[in-house]
Scaffold this active site. Structure first.
Site, PDB file in Angstrom:
ATOM      1  N   CYS A   1     106.116  13.916  86.088  1.00  0.00           N
ATOM      2  CA  CYS A   1     104.477  13.149  86.026  1.00  0.00           C
ATOM      3  C   CYS A   1     104.598  11.620  86.470  1.00  0.00           C
ATOM      4  CB  CYS A   1     104.043  13.292  84.576  1.00  0.00           C
ATOM      5  SG  CYS A   1     103.797  14.921  83.829  1.00  0.00           S
TER       6      CYS A   1
ATOM      7  N   GLU B   1      95.978  14.337  80.641  1.00  0.00           N
ATOM      8  CA  GLU B   1      96.758  13.570  81.352  1.00  0.00           C
ATOM      9  C   GLU B   1      96.907  14.014  82.829  1.00  0.00           C
ATOM     10  OE1 GLU B   1     101.578  13.041  81.966  1.00  0.00           O
ATOM     11  OE2 GLU B   1     100.947  12.176  79.969  1.00  0.00           O
TER      12      GLU B   1
END
Length: 438
Positions: free
Chosen positions: A248, A214
């Site tokens: 994020c 990720e």
């Protein structure tokens, strides 16, 4: 305590070797026992909740209540995988009458988990929990910006698990690179920057390891003409400024319909100034310098500072909540992840143009859409090539959801039940009696 300080010149083969030697016995451990061990680790974390929260606050600068909530989320994540792991199952296939055919998940081996500083406990508990409960052994390298949190978490995990099943090492990027390149590593799981993720992907391609990534995002928010602009501004501010923009899935780009642009921008500026009262500092001065550089580059290219965008005097790494207007798609603040409390805004003539501009990006982590038109909502979630689309919210969602980032934002499921699939490999078994038909 299985914690090793690795200097850049140190080859981390000994750590991986120990994990590799511990793997057969741990893989043969009954899944329910593996889950019970994770519950034991979660109990230990709960008993040291205040200490973990304080370490999280000291490392990341998050307010203490948010740092505590983050640790609680990590404990919950570890318990989730403690329960899900023993339920992870394969399939029975329909073969011949005298045969048994199975698809069986098996652990992959040594998992290297490289975790970030911005939310160190939940991310580590997710990757390590899924890896360990499925029978893998793990080597964890926390970010060098979150050493206090990483060291305490390492102590608590190691106390609950057999020797060398989970080990924690510290060091800068060179240590992570050496671990990722180790040919005895089966999985490299990384949450962090796009640059680091791409380096890991290349290293894994050379060794044959599975890369579970990720990476960074450049998440867009699209504001349609048929929503309350003040409400939409509050949502965008939450997405842009929560944890100092160091999330994020923070809002990184804003496209607002021209019909509501004026009231939306007025409300967003007020929201930014309100957020300044509680905004946490950025993780360090170097990171703040990078955020400010994005802002000053945008202003040099023609953007307008509606609020914020100035470096405070004195020590520290605090940066004000910032709103940029008159942005264009080619500005670096619109094409690259800023990861700070900055909301760059571009006015668009209609929803279709905002959707098209939002889709023109190399990243593919998440996006938010604010609209009362369900046709536009449907078109948005079907069109945007990202792992997560949130309609009329910037955060939230049902438990158990698992998304796959796209393009520069990474690959593979990083959470949810599907993470158990990522941490295992499937073997097909055909059992038939001797002398029978093939």
């Amino acid at each position: 305590m299985a914690v090793t300080e690795l200097m850049p010149h140190t080859e981390p083969y000994q750590v991986v070797d120990r994990a590799e030697r511990a793997f057969p016995a741990w893989a043969a451990t009954v899944p329910a026992e593996r889950g019970a061990r994770l519950h034991r680790a979660a109990d230990a974390m709960a008993a040291r909740l205040d200490d973990l929260a304080e370490a999280n606050h000291a490392d990341t600068g998050r307010p203490r209540d948010e740092a505590r909530a983050s640790v609680e989320a990590g404990i919950g994540t570890l318990r989730q995988y403690a329960e899900l792991g023993p339920l992870h199952r394969g399939r029975a296939l329909q073969g011949g009458w005298n045969a048994t055919d199975l698809m069986i998940p098996q652990p992959r081996g040594v998992v290297v988990a490289l975790t970030p500083w911005n939310d160190p406990v939940p991310v580590a508990c997710g990757l390590l929990g899924a890896a360990l409960v499925t029978g893998n052994t793990a080597v964890h390298k926390p970010s060098e910006r979150a050493c206090r949190t990483g060291a305490l978490l390492a102590e608590l995990l190691a106390e609950a698990l057999p020797e060398d099943v989970v080990q924690t090492v510290f060091g800068a990027g060179e240590v992570g690179a050496a671990l990722a390149a180790n040919p005895h590593v089966a999985v490299v799981a990384h949450v962090g920057s796009t640059h680091t993720g791409r380096s890991i992907a290349m290293a894994a391609a050379a060794t044959g390891a599975k890369a579970l990534l990720e990476n960074g995002g450049n998440d867009a928010a699209i504001v349609d003409c048929d929503v309350d602009p003040a409400w939409a501004a509050a949502q965008v501010a939450l997405g842009a400024y929560a944890n100092g923009g160091q999330v994020c899935t923070s809002v990184e780009r804003v496209f607002v319909h021209q019909d509501v642009a004026a009231p939306f921008l007025d409300a967003l500026v007020k929201e930014a100034e309100r957020w300044n009262d509680t905004l946490c500092p950025l993780v360090d001065a170097n990171h703040r310098a990078g955020v400010h550089r994005q802002v000053t580059d945008a202003v040099s290219a023609g953007a307008t500072l509606a609020t914020g965008g100035t470096l405070p005097s004195g020590a520290g790494s605090w940066y004000p909540a910032t709103v940029l207007t008159d942005c264009t798609p080619v500005m670096s603040v619109m094409t690259e992840e800023t990861f700070g409390p900055v909301a760059p805004v571009m006015v668009v003539p209609d929803f279709a143009e905002g959707l098209a501009l939002a889709a023109e990006d190399r990243h593919g982590l998440a996006a938010s859409v604010f609209t009362a038109d369900m046709a536009n909502a449907q078109r948005a979630w079907r069109t945007l090539d990202v792992g997560t689309v949130k309609v009329n919210a910037v955060f939230g969602g049902a438990p158990g959801g698992a998304a796959q980032p796209r393009r520069l934002s990474g690959t593979g499921f990083g959470y949810g039940p599907e993470l158990l699939d990522e941490m295992t490999t499937t073997k097909v078994v055909h059992l038939s009696p001797p002398g029978g038909a093939p």
